[in-house]
Design a protein around this motif. Structure first.
Motif, PDB file in Angstrom:
ATOM      1  N   UNK A   1       0.670  -1.263  -0.171  1.00 30.59           N
ATOM      2  CA  UNK A   1       0.006  -0.002  -0.022  1.00 30.59           C
ATOM      3  C   UNK A   1       0.789   1.262  -0.035  1.00 30.59           C
ATOM      4  N   UNK A   2       2.334   1.194  -0.503  1.00 30.69           N
ATOM      5  CA  UNK A   2       3.083   2.362  -0.529  1.00 30.69           C
ATOM      6  C   UNK A   2       3.914   2.735   0.677  1.00 30.69           C
ATOM      7  N   UNK A   3       3.937   1.781   1.497  1.00 29.88           N
ATOM      8  CA  UNK A   3       4.786   2.197   2.855  1.00 29.88           C
ATOM      9  C   UNK A   3       6.364   2.024   2.413  1.00 29.88           C
ATOM     10  N   UNK A   4       6.822   1.082   1.379  1.00 30.35           N
ATOM     11  CA  UNK A   4       8.161   0.821   1.119  1.00 30.35           C
ATOM     12  C   UNK A   4       9.035   1.987   0.401  1.00 30.35           C
ATOM     13  N   UNK A   5      10.247   1.966   0.291  1.00 30.64           N
ATOM     14  CA  UNK A   5      10.945   2.642  -0.520  1.00 30.64           C
ATOM     15  C   UNK A   5      11.132   2.310  -1.941  1.00 30.64           C
ATOM     16  N   UNK A   6      11.077   3.026  -2.669  1.00 25.60           N
ATOM     17  CA  UNK A   6      10.910   2.384  -4.164  1.00 25.60           C
ATOM     18  C   UNK A   6      12.061   2.966  -5.109  1.00 25.60           C
ATOM     19  N   UNK A   7      12.691   2.112  -5.726  1.00 24.22           N
ATOM     20  CA  UNK A   7      13.813   2.449  -6.409  1.00 24.22           C
ATOM     21  C   UNK A   7      13.586   1.821  -7.952  1.00 24.22           C
ATOM     22  N   UNK A   8      13.477   2.571  -9.162  1.00 27.40           N
ATOM     23  CA  UNK A   8      13.377   2.048 -10.399  1.00 27.40           C
ATOM     24  C   UNK A   8      14.469   2.429 -11.374  1.00 27.40           C
ATOM     25  N   UNK A   9      14.859   1.518 -12.171  1.00 25.49           N
ATOM     26  CA  UNK A   9      16.001   1.849 -13.006  1.00 25.49           C
ATOM     27  C   UNK A   9      15.628   1.486 -14.565  1.00 25.49           C
ATOM     28  N   UNK A  10      15.574   2.456 -15.512  1.00 22.13           N
ATOM     29  CA  UNK A  10      15.409   2.148 -16.802  1.00 22.13           C
ATOM     30  C   UNK A  10      16.526   2.199 -17.732  1.00 22.13           C
ATOM     31  N   UNK A  11      17.164   1.122 -18.207  1.00 21.61           N
ATOM     32  CA  UNK A  11      18.160   1.267 -19.285  1.00 21.61           C
ATOM     33  C   UNK A  11      18.135   2.459 -20.197  1.00 21.61           C
ATOM     34  N   UNK A  12      19.284   2.913 -20.282  1.00 19.55           N
ATOM     35  CA  UNK A  12      19.303   3.855 -21.287  1.00 19.55           C
ATOM     36  C   UNK A  12      20.731   3.865 -22.149  1.00 19.55           C
ATOM     37  N   UNK A  13      21.403   2.611 -22.056  1.00 30.35           N
ATOM     38  CA  UNK A  13      22.409   2.505 -23.070  1.00 30.35           C
ATOM     39  C   UNK A  13      23.919   2.408 -22.378  1.00 30.35           C
ATOM     40  N   UNK A  14      24.745   1.417 -22.670  1.00 37.66           N
ATOM     41  CA  UNK A  14      26.143   1.616 -22.258  1.00 37.66           C
ATOM     42  C   UNK A  14      26.402   1.545 -20.776  1.00 37.66           C
ATOM     43  N   UNK A  15      25.190   0.717 -19.912  1.00 39.58           N
ATOM     44  CA  UNK A  15      25.447   0.524 -18.588  1.00 39.58           C
ATOM     45  C   UNK A  15      24.893   1.759 -17.696  1.00 39.58           C
ATOM     46  N   UNK A  16      24.196   3.001 -18.673  1.00 39.11           N
ATOM     47  CA  UNK A  16      23.519   3.825 -17.846  1.00 39.11           C
ATOM     48  C   UNK A  16      22.138   3.553 -17.731  1.00 39.11           C
ATOM     49  N   UNK A  17      21.737   4.107 -16.721  1.00 40.96           N
ATOM     50  CA  UNK A  17      20.247   4.102 -16.379  1.00 40.96           C
ATOM     51  C   UNK A  17      19.390   5.268 -16.051  1.00 40.96           C
ATOM     52  N   UNK A  18      18.271   5.436 -16.654  1.00 39.21           N
ATOM     53  CA  UNK A  18      17.335   6.522 -15.668  1.00 39.21           C
ATOM     54  C   UNK A  18      17.002   6.059 -14.582  1.00 39.21           C
ATOM     55  N   UNK A  19      16.910   6.833 -13.504  1.00 35.56           N
ATOM     56  CA  UNK A  19      16.611   6.191 -12.064  1.00 35.56           C
ATOM     57  C   UNK A  19      15.657   7.120 -11.448  1.00 35.56           C
TER      58      UNK A  19
END
Length: 296
Positions: free
Chosen positions: A208-226
């Motif tokens: 129900x939304x009480x945890x820390x949330x971390x999301x990584x979307x690959x953007x190439x060459x080992x990089x990520x939008x986070x």
């Protein structure tokens, strides 16, 4: 002999006592216009990704699972009632029509704010809450969502096999000290706080939304939008903010999501697009300033 009689009476009373049945979740999904799934803690959670939106931030087209995932979660309260909490991703023109319908339907709006900066089109995030008959709550939420272009459907899609993702997820897990999962082309990590969180006296589980949330979307060459959010008590806010900034991670918002939470919580949203492992290490420096991790 007396002990056996007392034990027998106690067993008979236990058997005869009416158990609180869970709500009819199929009816809830039908009223909402989108079915969900059971989550840990007897939670019925419905994902409502804004797949209709094409949002870009700093040249990155955001996947719905990164930062555009509306959701609603229902928790049984006994006597067939439920508490619902959720987060609705809306465009700016959708905010007031949706809010009007939700208020008319007896829902409460607990927060309205940004999570991102510079995104085009800009998105707002409306946190909602309600108590009562879950089918009636779902119908009111459906009426509100109809004032937006949020995609609805009677049935949830069948779960797809986890696709490979262009990130070293093992290294990210090791850096964070927590394991994540792939969802919709995004690597998602959830980290609970160590204490029990309540809102209005009701326990608020991770689903129900009480945890820390971390999301990584690959953007190439080992990089990520986070992006994602830290769940913090007041004394942690500035230590975490400083740790994020020292590691090149932008803080994009600090605000509440709930109104009667115990302990009082603040949600800190962040953004970066850089080497994924470097970002994971920066996040770990911030996590070390919090009471987070597996509950004992």
């Amino acid at each position: 002999m007396r002990a056996h009689i007392v034990a027998g009476i106690g067993l008979a009373l236990l058997i005869a006592a009416p158990a609180h049945a869970e709500p009819d979740w199929a009816a809830v999904g039908k009223a909402l216009g989108k079915s969900g799934a059971q989550a840990p803690g007897h939670i019925y959670r419905v994902g409502l990704p804004r797949s209709d939106l094409k949002v870009k931030l700093d040249g990155v087209e955001l996947k719905p699972a990164l930062a555009l995932g509306s959701w609603l979660a229902f928790q049984p309260m006994g006597d067939h009632d439920a508490m619902v909490m959720g987060d609705l991703v809306l465009t700016q023109p959708e905010v007031n029509p949706v809010m009007k319908k939700l208020v008319e339907g007896g829902l409460e709006v607990t927060a309205l704010h940004n999570h991102l900066l510079r995104s085009e089109p800009a998105t707002m995030y409306m946190h909602v809450s309600g108590h009562g008959d879950p089918v009636k709550l779902a119908a009111a939420l459906h009426d509100g969502l109809q004032e937006s272009a949020t995609p609805l459907g009677e049935t949830a899609p069948a779960p797809a096999a986890a696709a490979a993702i262009d990130l070293d997820t093992s290294a990210i897990d090791q850096a964070l000290g927590s394991k994540g999962k792939v969802n919709g082309g995004v690597y998602q990590v959830g980290i609970p706080r160590t204490e029990t969180i309540r809102d209005g006296g009701m326990e608020v589980p991770e689903a129900m939304g009480s945890a820390i949330a971390i999301n990584f979307q690959p953007t190439g060459n080992g990089k990520a939008a986070m992006t994602g959010d830290f769940v913090l008590i007041a004394s942690e806010v500035n230590p975490v903010l400083r740790a994020l900034r020292e590691n090149g991670i932008e803080v994009t918002a600090v605000h509440n999501h709930m109104l009667e939470d115990t302990p009082r919580l603040f949600f800190m949203h962040f953004w970066a697009n850089d080497d994924a492992l470097k970002l994971a290490k920066g996040l770990k420096a911030a996590l070390d300033k919090t009471a987070s991790g597996k509950k004992s």
